[in-house]
Enzyme design. Structure first.
Site, short mmCIF file in Angstrom:
data_model
loop_
_atom_site.label_atom_id
_atom_site.label_comp_id
_atom_site.label_asym_id
_atom_site.label_seq_id
_atom_site.Cartn_x
_atom_site.Cartn_y
_atom_site.Cartn_z
N GLU A 46 0.83 -1.20 0.00
CA GLU A 46 0.00 0.00 0.00
C GLU A 46 0.87 1.26 0.00
O GLU A 46 1.82 1.35 0.78
CB GLU A 46 -0.92 -0.03 1.23
CG GLU A 46 -1.97 -1.11 1.12
CD GLU A 46 -2.48 -1.64 2.46
OE1 GLU A 46 -2.39 -0.92 3.45
OE2 GLU A 46 -2.95 -2.79 2.49
N GLU A 76 -4.86 -6.91 2.21
CA GLU A 76 -3.66 -7.67 2.59
C GLU A 76 -3.83 -9.17 2.33
O GLU A 76 -2.91 -9.82 1.82
CB GLU A 76 -3.33 -7.44 4.07
CG GLU A 76 -2.80 -6.04 4.39
CD GLU A 76 -3.89 -5.00 4.59
OE1 GLU A 76 -5.09 -5.35 4.51
OE2 GLU A 76 -3.54 -3.84 4.85
N GLN A 98 3.36 -2.41 5.03
CA GLN A 98 3.15 -1.08 5.62
C GLN A 98 3.48 -1.11 7.11
O GLN A 98 4.46 -0.53 7.53
CB GLN A 98 1.75 -0.56 5.35
CG GLN A 98 1.65 0.94 5.64
CD GLN A 98 0.49 1.60 4.95
OE1 GLN A 98 -0.57 1.74 5.54
NE2 GLN A 98 0.67 2.01 3.70
N PHE A 102 -0.59 -5.33 10.13
CA PHE A 102 -1.65 -5.61 9.15
C PHE A 102 -1.53 -7.02 8.57
O PHE A 102 -2.44 -7.51 7.92
CB PHE A 102 -1.65 -4.56 8.03
CG PHE A 102 -1.63 -3.15 8.55
CD1 PHE A 102 -2.23 -2.83 9.76
CD2 PHE A 102 -1.00 -2.12 7.85
CE1 PHE A 102 -2.20 -1.53 10.27
CE2 PHE A 102 -0.97 -0.83 8.35
CZ PHE A 102 -1.57 -0.53 9.56
N HIS A 144 -1.00 -0.91 16.66
CA HIS A 144 0.15 -0.61 15.79
C HIS A 144 1.44 -0.81 16.58
O HIS A 144 2.39 -0.05 16.44
CB HIS A 144 0.09 0.82 15.27
CG HIS A 144 -0.98 1.07 14.25
ND1 HIS A 144 -2.31 1.04 14.56
CD2 HIS A 144 -0.91 1.34 12.93
CE1 HIS A 144 -3.02 1.29 13.47
NE2 HIS A 144 -2.19 1.48 12.46
C1 TPP Z 1 -5.81 -3.69 7.51
C2 TPP Z 1 -5.13 -2.38 7.46
N1 TPP Z 1 -4.31 -2.12 6.42
C3 TPP Z 1 -3.67 -0.94 6.34
C4 TPP Z 1 -3.85 0.01 7.29
C5 TPP Z 1 -3.08 1.32 7.22
N2 TPP Z 1 -3.98 2.41 6.89
C6 TPP Z 1 -4.52 3.17 7.84
S1 TPP Z 1 -5.61 4.24 7.21
C7 TPP Z 1 -5.35 3.71 5.64
C8 TPP Z 1 -6.10 4.31 4.51
C9 TPP Z 1 -7.55 4.11 4.71
O1 TPP Z 1 -8.25 4.72 3.67
P1 TPP Z 1 -9.79 4.96 3.79
O2 TPP Z 1 -10.48 3.69 4.14
O3 TPP Z 1 -10.22 5.62 2.54
O4 TPP Z 1 -9.94 5.93 5.05
P2 TPP Z 1 -9.40 7.43 5.19
O5 TPP Z 1 -8.03 7.35 5.74
O6 TPP Z 1 -9.46 8.08 3.88
O7 TPP Z 1 -10.33 8.05 6.19
C10 TPP Z 1 -4.41 2.70 5.62
C11 TPP Z 1 -3.93 2.03 4.43
C12 TPP Z 1 -4.70 -0.30 8.37
N3 TPP Z 1 -4.89 0.57 9.37
N4 TPP Z 1 -5.32 -1.49 8.43
#
Ligand code: TPP
Ligand code: MG
Lengths: 351, 338
Positions: A46, A76, A98, A102, A144
């Site tokens: 990601e 994932e 990342q 995760f 985390h």
């Molecule tokens: C399973 C998982 N994968 C990756 C992450 C890391 N991560 C945190 S927020 C995010 C983006 C999320 O995007 P979205 O669902 O559009 O929410 P936004 O941040 O835009 O509010 C990622 C990849 C995570 N927290 N959990």
């Protein structure tokens, strides 16, 4: 409230001809070199096109092309399974998770598929696959902060690498990519030191890296400090705390031998046994919860193979058997620190 | 031929909801909450830059209309699950700003006693389940809250907040299918802010809208303009009413935008200038403020008084948070088991 221990690491020494790199830069070099040398190597994860969470892949998409530096959806379980399939067909994926945390959402693909397909098929397939897993407590709360080692140390069929400095990170990442097995490449987030507040930890994550190509073999530990009175085995970020503790104790006339196993699976247990036979005392330091981790296995081997060399009760420092709390003083109290290592060493030496 | 999706996602036009959907007093409350969320986040950013908020933060500035419009459609007893971008979700559901701020600062007076931090805020006593920071993981849990509501006959509806990026997680899809098959009272509420962290929606989804996916589970799916609280309220109300009446789940997608980077130190340089410009012009707070003045005849002085009361509340919240001590370190050994 005292300052975080990590800022007290001594500055890196400059050695002629070598370059001073961060762990992130060293890993980026490893990826770049392996991708240039071998077309089957590709990276996915990601947000990696813009560098990923810790900038390890910064600039890689521009140089290697977006078909070899793949931005994935947040899927994932999906992309880890996909990587396994690609690896079976002969590609050599490096998956950037990342945050190691995760990986749990893809647990089946790792635990049931990646680690077992070769075995179940009687050796018909192999899975050359590297998972990059930033790990550990770093002020972000319980979800985390997982220390990945404790969950997977007992999983047969995978290798686990935990470099603590740029030199090892580069050499071990290159070896991991060339390895024909599933390798978990675990680096503590405090060692990345590449961004924002993490800069305060830069001292622990900077080190010398030669200009010419080299590999660090998987499964070979290293004596970082030689000493006579006690062996301390520590990896990842707590190794740096152990080194600081060792230099503080010099003044008290305690000579500490510090070993970085560098790889947890396979583990260079001979190196530890040899050292304990010399120092006759052992302390293990790891950030895993006390009930898990690799320390108990190392202790059982030391007892089995070097029982009559041991002069004092074996000691071990680990994290509390709790999730990692958010509040900074509570987090610091939950994991091994330089101060606690100093006390533990004194305890073993003086009883 | 592969399907192509539009790369440029600018705000949909003329998509605001009718002003007479809600009484003027309620509208003023909506404005107050939107303004509170905006100012709260600004305080958080300020304290973060001064090192008083440790760890990481994900601000929701720009998404206030979606949060508040949704919450007005829910009853006090209803449940919500929160995301990593959860400060505004929590406030809108009624979590106390002082306890929330203290939580972000890791203090004993925090809503989670300092154990959770920014990524895990929530107060179950007001129906806000402390946030889940692993994206996708909250959807099955929300579905379980809804199952319990159905079994226990409480009449409660659960609203599951998730982001556009999270629409790629299998867990969300498993949850939507379960909720559809078992006709559970849950609303899947997508805050579509165009990005999953740094990745543009067109890079990870072949659909133009997340709501298209509802059809796969035979549940209603709509996309609305997320920067107008009445447009959001109108759509969410339909979904909530259906859920409460036993009609099962819906998916409501609110089209909105982050005014900040993904997290703390992200300058969001990966965004298209035209897109940023178009969205920044649609700031939900001044837009709704104008609507209140022009369409509801709310006086300038009334709005100024609301704003002043929010500022006072936030000054008090900062005082509380700063005076709250860090928890006793022994607390780290608590709450592991019931
Ligand atoms: C399973 C998982 N994968 C990756 C992450 C890391 N991560 C945190 S927020 C995010 C983006 C999320 O995007 P979205 O669902 O559009 O929410 P936004 O941040 O835009 O509010 C990622 C990849 C995570 N927290 N959990
Ligand atoms: Mg998003």
């Amino acid at each position: 409230m005292s300052m975080p221990d990590l800022t007290t690491a001594p500055p890196a020494v400059r050695v002629g001809g070598n370059r001073t790199l961060t762990i992130v830069e060293a890993m980026r070099e490893a990826l770049r070199e392996e991708m240039a040398a071998e077309d089957r190597v590709f990276v996915m994860g990601e947000d990696i096109v813009v560098g990923g969470a810790f900038l390890v892949t910064l600039g890689l998409a521009e140089d290697m092309g977006v078909d070899r530096v793949l931005n994935t959806p947040i899927s994932e379980n999906g992309f880890l399974g996909l990587a396994i399939g690609a690896a079976i067909e002969g590609l050599r994926p490096v998956v950037d998770m990342q945050y190691g945390d995760f990986l749990f959402t893809a647990a089946d693909q790792l635990i049931q598929q990646a680690s077992k397909l070769r075995y179940m098929s009687g050796g018909q397939v192999k899975i050359p696959l590297v998972l990059q897993l930033p790990t550990g407590a770093s002020g972000r709360g319980a979800q985390h902060a997982n220390s990945m080692e404790s969950y997977f140390f007992g999983l047969p069929g995978i290798k686990i690498v935990t470099p603590s400095n740029p030199y090892d990170a580069k050499g071990l990442l290159k070896s991991s990519i060339r390895d024909d097995n599933v390798v978990l490449f675990i680096v503590h987030k405090h060692l990345y030191g590449s961004r924002g507040r993490a800069l305060q930890h830069e001292q622990t994550s900077v080190g010398e890296v030669p200009g010419e190509e080299y590999l660090v073999p998987i499964g070979v530990g290293k004596v970082i400090e030689e000493g006579q009175d006690i062996t301390v085995v520590a990896n990842n970020v707590v190794l740096h705390h152990a080194l600081n503790a060792a230099s503080r104790l010099e003044g008290e006339g305690i000579s500490v031998e510090v070993i970085d196993p560098r790889t947890l699976v396979p583990f260079d247990i001979d190196l530890v046994i040899e050292s304990v036979e010399k120092t006759n005392r052992l302390l293990i330091v790891e950030e895993n919860p006390a009930r898990g981790g690799w320390g108990p296995w190392v202790i059982s081997e030391v007892i089995r193979r070097a029982f009559y060399s041991i002069d004092a009760p074996i000691a071990r420092l680990a994290a509390n058997d709790t999730p990692i709390p958010f509040s900074p003083p509570l987090e610091r109290a939950s994991v091994p620190t330089e101060e606690r290592i100093v006390e533990a060493i004194r305890q073993v030496i003086h009883g | 031929m592969p399907v192509t999706v539009s790369r440029l996602r600018i705000p949909p036009e003329q998509a605001v909801g009718p002003i007479d959907l809600l009484p003027t007093e309620t509208l003023k409350g909506v404005y107050r909450m939107m303004f509170l969320i905006r100012e709260f986040e600004t305080v958080v950013n300020h304290l973060f830059l001064r090192g008083r908020v440790p760890g990481t933060i994900h601000l929701c500035r720009g998404q206030e209309a979606t949060l508040v419009g949704t919450m007005v459609a829910l009853d006090k007893e209803d449940r919500i699950t929160l995301t990593h971008r959860g400060h505004g979700q929590a406030l809108a559901k009624g979590v106390d700003p002082a306890g929330l701020l203290a939580e972000l600062m890791g203090r004993a007076g925090g809503v989670c006693r300092g154990m959770g931090g920014s990524l895990h805020v929530g107060d179950w006593s007001v129906g806000a389940l402390p946030a889940i920071a692993i994206v996708g993981a909250s959807s099955p849990i929300a579905t379980g809250l809804a199952l319990a509501a159905k079994r226990q006959g409480t009449g409660r509806v659960t609203c599951n907040f998730f982001g556009d990026g999270t629409a790629s997680k299998g867990e969300l899809h498993e949850a939507m299918n379960l909720a559809a098959v078992w006709e559970l009272p849950v609303v899947f509420l997508c805050e579509n802010n165009v990005y999953a962290a740094t990745t543009h929606i067109s890079e990870y989804m072949k659909n133009e809208y997340v709501s298209e996916r509802a059809a796969a589970y035979r549940m209603p799916g709509v996309s609305v303009y997320g920067n107008d609280p009445l447009a959001v309220y109108e759509a969410v109300k339909v979904a909530v009413d259906q859920a409460r009446a036993g009609g099962g789940p819906s998916l409501v997608e609110c089209l909105t935008y982050r005014r900040d980077g993904h997290k703390r130190d992200d300058p969001a340089a990966y965004r298209d200038d035209r897109e940023v410009e178009a969205w920044l012009k649609t700031d939900p707070i001044p837009a709704f403020r104008n609507r209140l003045r022009e369409e509801s005849g709310v006086l300038q002085e009334e709005l100024a008084a609301i704003e002043a009361s929010v500022e006072d509340e936030l000054i008090a919240a900062q005082g509380f948070a700063h005076q709250s001590p860090y928890p006793d370190v022994q607390q780290r050994l608590s709450y592991v088991y019931a």
